[in-house]
Every structure is written in structure tokens, then in C-alpha cells.
Motif scaffolding. Structure first.
Motif, PDB file in Angstrom:
ATOM      1  N   ALA A 164      31.869  49.988  42.232  1.00  9.27           N
ATOM      2  CA  ALA A 164      33.322  50.063  42.383  1.00  9.27           C
ATOM      3  C   ALA A 164      33.862  48.650  42.223  1.00  9.27           C
ATOM      4  O   ALA A 164      33.329  47.703  42.805  1.00  9.27           O
ATOM      5  CB  ALA A 164      33.699  50.614  43.749  1.00  9.27           C
ATOM      6  N   VAL A 165      34.898  48.492  41.406  1.00  5.46           N
ATOM      7  CA  VAL A 165      35.517  47.184  41.167  1.00  5.46           C
ATOM      8  C   VAL A 165      37.026  47.359  41.166  1.00  5.46           C
ATOM      9  O   VAL A 165      37.534  48.429  40.823  1.00  5.46           O
ATOM     10  CB  VAL A 165      35.062  46.564  39.823  1.00  5.46           C
ATOM     11  CG1 VAL A 165      33.571  46.247  39.847  1.00  5.46           C
ATOM     12  CG2 VAL A 165      35.367  47.495  38.649  1.00  5.46           C
ATOM     13  N   LYS A 182      30.727  51.559  36.064  1.00  2.00           N
ATOM     14  CA  LYS A 182      31.706  51.169  37.083  1.00  2.00           C
ATOM     15  C   LYS A 182      32.776  52.230  37.226  1.00  2.00           C
ATOM     16  O   LYS A 182      32.998  53.054  36.323  1.00  2.00           O
ATOM     17  CB  LYS A 182      32.357  49.837  36.717  1.00  2.00           C
ATOM     18  CG  LYS A 182      33.297  49.926  35.511  1.00  2.00           C
ATOM     19  CD  LYS A 182      33.953  48.605  35.167  1.00  2.00           C
ATOM     20  CE  LYS A 182      34.952  48.789  34.022  1.00  2.00           C
ATOM     21  NZ  LYS A 182      35.615  47.520  33.626  1.00  2.00           N
ATOM     22  N   VAL A 185      39.103  50.796  41.109  1.00  2.00           N
ATOM     23  CA  VAL A 185      39.885  51.213  42.271  1.00  2.00           C
ATOM     24  C   VAL A 185      41.089  50.299  42.420  1.00  2.00           C
ATOM     25  O   VAL A 185      41.124  49.191  41.860  1.00  2.00           O
ATOM     26  CB  VAL A 185      39.022  51.181  43.554  1.00  2.00           C
ATOM     27  CG1 VAL A 185      37.882  52.185  43.458  1.00  2.00           C
ATOM     28  CG2 VAL A 185      38.466  49.781  43.815  1.00  2.00           C
ATOM     29  N   ALA A 188      40.682  47.035  47.896  1.00  2.00           N
ATOM     30  CA  ALA A 188      39.373  46.947  48.539  1.00  2.00           C
ATOM     31  C   ALA A 188      39.085  48.167  49.411  1.00  2.00           C
ATOM     32  O   ALA A 188      37.947  48.644  49.471  1.00  2.00           O
ATOM     33  CB  ALA A 188      39.289  45.668  49.367  1.00  2.00           C
ATOM     34  N   GLY A 191      37.775  50.842  47.423  1.00  2.00           N
ATOM     35  CA  GLY A 191      36.388  50.565  47.070  1.00  2.00           C
ATOM     36  C   GLY A 191      35.437  50.913  48.199  1.00  2.00           C
ATOM     37  O   GLY A 191      34.356  51.484  47.976  1.00  2.00           O
ATOM     38  N   VAL A 195      32.345  53.812  48.262  1.00  2.00           N
ATOM     39  CA  VAL A 195      30.962  53.598  48.686  1.00  2.00           C
ATOM     40  C   VAL A 195      30.577  54.597  49.770  1.00  2.00           C
ATOM     41  O   VAL A 195      29.503  55.220  49.724  1.00  2.00           O
ATOM     42  CB  VAL A 195      30.756  52.148  49.182  1.00  2.00           C
ATOM     43  CG1 VAL A 195      29.350  51.970  49.775  1.00  2.00           C
ATOM     44  CG2 VAL A 195      30.958  51.156  48.045  1.00  2.00           C
ATOM     45  N   ALA A 200      30.494  55.616  44.499  1.00  2.00           N
ATOM     46  CA  ALA A 200      29.956  54.360  43.971  1.00  2.00           C
ATOM     47  C   ALA A 200      28.814  53.928  44.874  1.00  2.00           C
ATOM     48  O   ALA A 200      28.778  54.252  46.069  1.00  2.00           O
ATOM     49  CB  ALA A 200      31.030  53.284  43.920  1.00  2.00           C
ATOM     50  N   LEU A 203      30.420  48.175  46.207  1.00  2.00           N
ATOM     51  CA  LEU A 203      31.705  47.571  45.852  1.00  2.00           C
ATOM     52  C   LEU A 203      31.464  46.097  45.580  1.00  2.00           C
ATOM     53  O   LEU A 203      30.920  45.388  46.431  1.00  2.00           O
ATOM     54  CB  LEU A 203      32.700  47.737  46.997  1.00  2.00           C
ATOM     55  CG  LEU A 203      33.994  46.911  46.935  1.00  2.00           C
ATOM     56  CD1 LEU A 203      34.826  47.291  45.719  1.00  2.00           C
ATOM     57  CD2 LEU A 203      34.805  47.086  48.222  1.00  2.00           C
ATOM     58  N   LEU A 210      35.009  40.813  51.240  1.00  2.00           N
ATOM     59  CA  LEU A 210      34.150  41.875  51.752  1.00  2.00           C
ATOM     60  C   LEU A 210      33.764  41.636  53.210  1.00  2.00           C
ATOM     61  O   LEU A 210      33.680  42.584  53.997  1.00  2.00           O
ATOM     62  CB  LEU A 210      32.902  42.001  50.879  1.00  2.00           C
ATOM     63  CG  LEU A 210      33.146  42.534  49.464  1.00  2.00           C
ATOM     64  CD1 LEU A 210      31.828  42.657  48.712  1.00  2.00           C
ATOM     65  CD2 LEU A 210      33.860  43.885  49.494  1.00  2.00           C
TER      66      LEU A 210
END
Length: 313
Positions: A164-165, A182, A185, A188, A191, A195, A200, A203, A210
């Protein structure tokens, strides 16, 4: 293809005479029209007269976001210091999707972009960037236990994971360059949700973003160690900056002059951005300039700055 580990960075203080001299430019119109301003006044002069600058932000912690309705974050804190020194005390924010930040700037919807945006050659063709404000590295948010044993972009490629990006973010480009599957999204949190839901496997985002996200969630995820991504053996040195419309060199240069005073003073830089989780490791090293990042020759830049960046030779 290996990935260079991030080691403590050796810093050199900017030379005393490194502050940029303001460039005298022909007057230009403001992106935030000042009906009461003097005819022919530059954007900088109009903003100073109004006392307010409008910045676009993406809502990504810890760069720029709203907390209880208040605009905050590391880049906003820098803006308050810098624009305040220029006589512009009020910062107003407009939250904008990442891919719309520069188009909205070009369309005159706000005066600058304050989002820790990476300085990339293709972006330099569309807008003006200040000198680097923040350096950053990449990391992965993964399910607890890191089941795919991810440690860098090459490990993601080798494991055949789906990343995920953020749409339009630099990590999306890394995935394309390495032909990693990929999904894009909007932010964040999306993302993280990807996950957790299994849409995904990880991320990919800046490490500090993060870590901030991880600290605010109870989801069964963890964040890998940060790393400098490598593409074809070239370290992808990254730095974020304030973004200005094309033609606003006077405003950009005035911002740069105040920024240089902060970046060259480690204690002051940390005083401003430290409360948002930034450390000395994210302070731009001497010799890392917007001009060099806009040129895009990262291989040469990595060789020149290897000692300061703590990169493997």
C-alpha cells in the motif's frame, strides 16, 4: 541489490555566510488576493500586510495535520517560526489530497504547500521548493511478527508482496521502479486499514510517519527499521521542503533565509520539530541542496554526501 542502513549522521554546521541573499524581483500577484493591498505589491508584501498565509496540508502526522481542529505538525511549526519572522503571524490551512497539492498551488487556492513534500525533479518543473527542511527514510508497516520478513524495498520485491502506498508519494515510484505490486491509498490511515484487512501486505511510507501512526493504533501491526531505499544500487536520498508557486522566487528566498538560520542551529531545529518525534537524524546535512535534488543525480549526490549521510561507501 542491498539497502544502506541508517547510521548516526555526522553534521557540519552551515557556514556563517550561507544565508541566502534576497533576490529583488518584479512585483507579482498573490495567490491569496489582497483587495486592500497596494497596487503592484508583491506576494510577500501582500502577505505581510494581511498578516496571514494560507498553506495546504495533507493531514499526515507528524508533518502537518489537524488535532482537535487546530493546525499542527512539524512543518506547520517551522512555518510559524519562519513566516512569523517575516511579519506574517497567522497560518491558515487547507487540507488537500496528496495528488492535488501542487495542482491546487498552481491554481492559486493557497500560498504554499506545507506537507514535507519530497523534492523531486518532476515536481521541480511544476513548482518552487525551499531548501530542505527535513530528511527522511522509508519503513514498512506490517502485520505483527513481520511475516514476510521485510527490511527494505528489495526484500519486498523478493517476497512478492503487495504494497500500500500513498497516491503520488515517492514510495509509489519506488514500487513502480522495482515492479512491486501496489495499491494506492489516499492517506496513511487508509494504508493501515489495507494492511489490517489483508488488502495489502505492507504499507510503505516515511519511517517517522509510520512510527507516529503505530503509536496511535491498537491494530496488530508493527513498523520495520527505517532504511534508505536503493534503486539500481543508487541510494534514494530524500528530503522534504515547503513548496511555492512558480514565479514566487521572492517569497521562496525570504523563506529560505529564515530557514537557514534554523537548520544550521541543531538545538533550535530540534526545539521546533523535536516535539513531533523528529531527531537529529532527520536534520538536513550540509551540502544537501534543493538544486542538487532537483537535478536528480542521486548517484553523484550520494557519493558527495556519503560521510555526512552515514552511507556505505
Amino acid at each position: 541489490m542491498s539497502t544502506s542502513s541508517v547510521r548516526p549522521l555526522r553534521r557540519a554546521v552551515f557556514a556563517a555566510g550561507s544565508a541566502l541573499t534576497l533576490v529583488a524581483l518584479a512585483a507579482c500577484s498573490s495567490t491569496a488576493p489582497n483587495e486592500g493591498g497596494e497596487e503592484g505589491a508583491s506576494t510577500l508584501e501582500q502577505l505581510q500586510e494581511e498578516g496571514t498565509v494560507t498553506v495546504a496540508f495533507n493531514g499526515e502526522e507528524p508533518y502537518s495535520y489537524e488535532d482537535g481542529g487546530d493546525l499542527t505538525g512539524a512543518t506547520i511549526a517551522l512555518d510559524r517560526e519562519i513566516f512569523g519572522a517575516l511579519g506574517i503571524d497567522n497560518i491558515e490551512g487547507t487540507q488537500t489530497e496528496w495528488n492535488s497539492l501542487i495542482p491546487g498551488l498552481t491554481a492559486g487556492r493557497y500560498d504554499t504547500v506545507s506537507a514535507g513534500m519530497s523534492i523531486l525533479p518532476e515536481r521541480c518543473e511544476q513548482a518552487l521548493f525551499s531548501e530542505p527542511e527535513i530528511m527522511y527514510t522509508t519503513a514498512f508497516m506490517v502485520p505483527d511478527g513481520n511475516p514476510d520478513d521485510l527490511s527494505d524495498m528489495q526484500s519486498a520485491k523478493d517476497a512478492g508482496v503487495k504494497l500500500a502506498v500513498l497516491s503520488g508519494a515517492i514510495e509509489s515510484g519506488y514500487a513502480d521502479d522495482l515492479e512491486i505490486e501496489k495499491i494506492e491509498v489516499g492517506d496513511a490511515q487508509d494504508g493501515l486499514d489495507a494492511v489490517v484487512s489483508g488488502r495489502a501486505d505492507a504499507l510503505a511510507l516515511t519511517g517517522i510517519s509510520l512510527r507516529t501512526l503505530e503509536s496511535k493504533t491498537d491494530a496488530p501491526v508493527e513498523v520495520t527499521d527505517s532504511f534508505v531505499a536503493e534503486i539500481d544500487g543508487v541510494p534514494q536520498i530524500g528530503a522534504g521542503a515547503e513548496v511555492f508557486p512558480q514565479g514566487e522566487e521572492e517569497l521562496r528566498d525570504a523563506y529560505n533565509e529564515e530557514l537557514a538560520k534554523i537548520v544550521s542551529d541543531e538545538e533550535r531545529w530540534l526545539e521546533i520539530v523535536g516535539p513531533f518525534g523528529f531527531t537529529e537524524a532527520e536534520r538536513p546535512v550540509e551540502g544537501l541542496t534543493t538544486e542538487k535534488l532537483c537535478e536528480g543525480d542521486l548517484e553523484t549526490l550520494a557519493k558527495e554526501l556519503a560521510p555526512e549521510l552515514g552511507l556505505d561507501g
